[in-house]
Design a protein around this motif. Structure first.
Motif, PDB file in Angstrom:
ATOM      1  N   SER A 140      46.703  11.549  78.544  1.00  0.00           N
ATOM      2  CA  SER A 140      47.446  12.184  77.450  1.00  0.00           C
ATOM      3  C   SER A 140      47.658  11.166  76.331  1.00  0.00           C
ATOM      4  O   SER A 140      47.419   9.956  76.516  1.00  0.00           O
ATOM      5  CB  SER A 140      48.793  12.673  77.961  1.00  0.00           C
ATOM      6  N   GLY A 141      48.124  11.655  75.186  1.00  0.00           N
ATOM      7  CA  GLY A 141      48.350  10.771  74.039  1.00  0.00           C
ATOM      8  C   GLY A 141      49.289   9.621  74.379  1.00  0.00           C
ATOM      9  O   GLY A 141      49.012   8.459  74.054  1.00  0.00           O
ATOM     10  N   GLY A 142      50.397   9.948  75.038  1.00  0.00           N
ATOM     11  CA  GLY A 142      51.373   8.917  75.405  1.00  0.00           C
ATOM     12  C   GLY A 142      50.786   7.932  76.396  1.00  0.00           C
ATOM     13  O   GLY A 142      51.019   6.721  76.310  1.00  0.00           O
ATOM     14  N   GLY A 168      52.693  10.217  66.628  1.00  0.00           N
ATOM     15  CA  GLY A 168      52.103  11.406  67.227  1.00  0.00           C
ATOM     16  C   GLY A 168      52.576  11.721  68.637  1.00  0.00           C
ATOM     17  O   GLY A 168      51.991  12.585  69.297  1.00  0.00           O
ATOM     18  N   LEU A 169      53.620  11.032  69.099  1.00  0.00           N
ATOM     19  CA  LEU A 169      54.070  11.276  70.470  1.00  0.00           C
ATOM     20  C   LEU A 169      55.337  12.129  70.501  1.00  0.00           C
ATOM     21  O   LEU A 169      56.138  12.116  69.561  1.00  0.00           O
ATOM     22  CB  LEU A 169      54.334   9.943  71.181  1.00  0.00           C
ATOM     23  N   ALA A 170      55.518  12.850  71.609  1.00  0.00           N
ATOM     24  CA  ALA A 170      56.706  13.691  71.787  1.00  0.00           C
ATOM     25  C   ALA A 170      57.944  12.807  71.960  1.00  0.00           C
ATOM     26  O   ALA A 170      57.845  11.691  72.472  1.00  0.00           O
ATOM     27  CB  ALA A 170      56.522  14.571  73.013  1.00  0.00           C
ATOM     28  N   PRO A 171      59.118  13.319  71.524  1.00  0.00           N
ATOM     29  CA  PRO A 171      60.347  12.513  71.544  1.00  0.00           C
ATOM     30  C   PRO A 171      60.636  11.819  72.880  1.00  0.00           C
ATOM     31  O   PRO A 171      61.034  10.649  72.893  1.00  0.00           O
ATOM     32  CB  PRO A 171      61.438  13.548  71.221  1.00  0.00           C
ATOM     33  N   MET A 172      60.405  12.512  73.990  1.00  0.00           N
ATOM     34  CA  MET A 172      60.711  11.900  75.285  1.00  0.00           C
ATOM     35  C   MET A 172      59.811  10.708  75.585  1.00  0.00           C
ATOM     36  O   MET A 172      60.244   9.695  76.126  1.00  0.00           O
ATOM     37  CB  MET A 172      60.562  12.925  76.401  1.00  0.00           C
ATOM     38  N   ILE A 177      58.271   4.718  75.420  1.00  0.00           N
ATOM     39  CA  ILE A 177      57.467   3.645  74.811  1.00  0.00           C
ATOM     40  C   ILE A 177      58.394   2.562  74.237  1.00  0.00           C
ATOM     41  O   ILE A 177      58.170   1.370  74.433  1.00  0.00           O
ATOM     42  CB  ILE A 177      56.533   4.203  73.708  1.00  0.00           C
ATOM     43  N   PHE A 178      59.449   2.985  73.548  1.00  0.00           N
ATOM     44  CA  PHE A 178      60.376   1.996  72.974  1.00  0.00           C
ATOM     45  C   PHE A 178      61.087   1.203  74.064  1.00  0.00           C
ATOM     46  O   PHE A 178      61.309   0.002  73.910  1.00  0.00           O
ATOM     47  CB  PHE A 178      61.394   2.676  72.051  1.00  0.00           C
ATOM     48  N   ARG A 179      61.435   1.866  75.153  1.00  0.00           N
ATOM     49  CA  ARG A 179      62.078   1.151  76.265  1.00  0.00           C
ATOM     50  C   ARG A 179      61.139   0.075  76.806  1.00  0.00           C
ATOM     51  O   ARG A 179      61.539  -1.061  77.069  1.00  0.00           O
ATOM     52  CB  ARG A 179      62.467   2.124  77.383  1.00  0.00           C
TER      53      ARG A 179
END
Ligand code: ATP
Length: 239
Positions: A140-142, A168-172, A177-179
């Protein structure tokens, strides 16, 4: 002495000047973010640091060495590693093979260190560990973003350059990713991050620079900028 120092850097495309003499520093161990609207010059800054775009004025110093004229692949061997733009995952290779591609430009001194780094990457991204043999193109993109960051980590970055990892990624998934970016930094990797997701990026950064039409207009600790009314209005959608 900063690990990375950009002094009065001007970069253009033909006759168009995209950066008009910007200066910024990244200290060893820091997570520094570059915020800016579309076209502000964020990607151009990253390209100049990787060595893909030449400077028409100014200099880039890395670990005390002037690298302004250094070729991109030599910068990689020095540990200046960018996670590829647009993710750049090889679709016909497995997750494991994609990760392996990361260390070719900057080989491990020993098999033990390779294994250790690979396990660290799989520890950060359990999803990738579960899917070592899945083809990159079917992720998937994420997940592809995770592969791209994991691959960059396999090059043992001394400074990791991340260009809009949340795009382009979903909020969840963005949260996740930021974590992980915070975790990578907490484990000792110096990071320069470009982001449009100002809320997340500023709250996790030691310091940030605000770029507007090729100039640095503001800089300070991430949390301070997050509380700045002008920045709230321009970048956080709060009037
Ligand atoms: P975005 O968030 O939209 O990716 P950015 O902040 O990364 O924007 P850059 O891609 O660095 O901005 O672009 C800065 C300026 O340079 C823009 O005006 C852009 O049109 C211009 N530019 C970028 N790449 C090229 C190119 N290959 N040729 C000509 N101009 C370019």
């Amino acid at each position: 002495m900063p690990l990375l120092e950009i002094k009065d850097m001007t970069v253009g495309y033909g006759r168009i000047e995209a950066l008009h003499g910007i200066s910024l520093t990244v200290e060893q161990g820091e997570l520094v973010t570059l915020i800016g609207a579309n076209g502000a010059g964020k990607t151009t800054t990253m390209r100049a640091i990787s060595g893909i775009r030449p400077l028409s004025r100014g200099s880039i110093i890395f670990d005390g060495q002037d690298i302004t004229k250094m070729k991109p692949h030599v910068r990689v061997t020095e540990g200046i590693i960018q996670a590829p733009e647009g993710r750049g995952v090889f679709p016909g290779m497995t997750v494991q093979e994609n990760l392996d591609m990361g260390h070719y430009g900057r080989k491990f001194p020993s098999k033990a260190e390779y294994n250790q780094t690979l396990e660290k990457v799989y520890g950060l991204f359990p999803r990738l560990a579960e899917r070592r043999t899945q083809m990159g193109g079917t992720m998937s993109g994420g997940e592809q973003q995770m592969v791209a960051i994991g691959r960059a980590l396999m090059a043992r970055p001394r400074v990791l350059l991340l260009d809009e990892p949340s795009m382009g990624l979903a909020p969840m998934i963005i949260q996740q990713i930021f974590r992980i970016i915070s975790d990578i930094n907490a484990e000792g990797t110096t990071i320069l991050l470009v982001e449009q997701n100002a809320q997340q990026a500023l709250s996790r950064s030691h310091r940030a620079y605000i770029l507007e039409t090729g100039e640095v207009v503001k800089t300070g600790p991430g949390k301070e900028l997050l509380a700045d009314p002008a920045i709230k209005e321009a970048y956080l959608g709060v009037a």
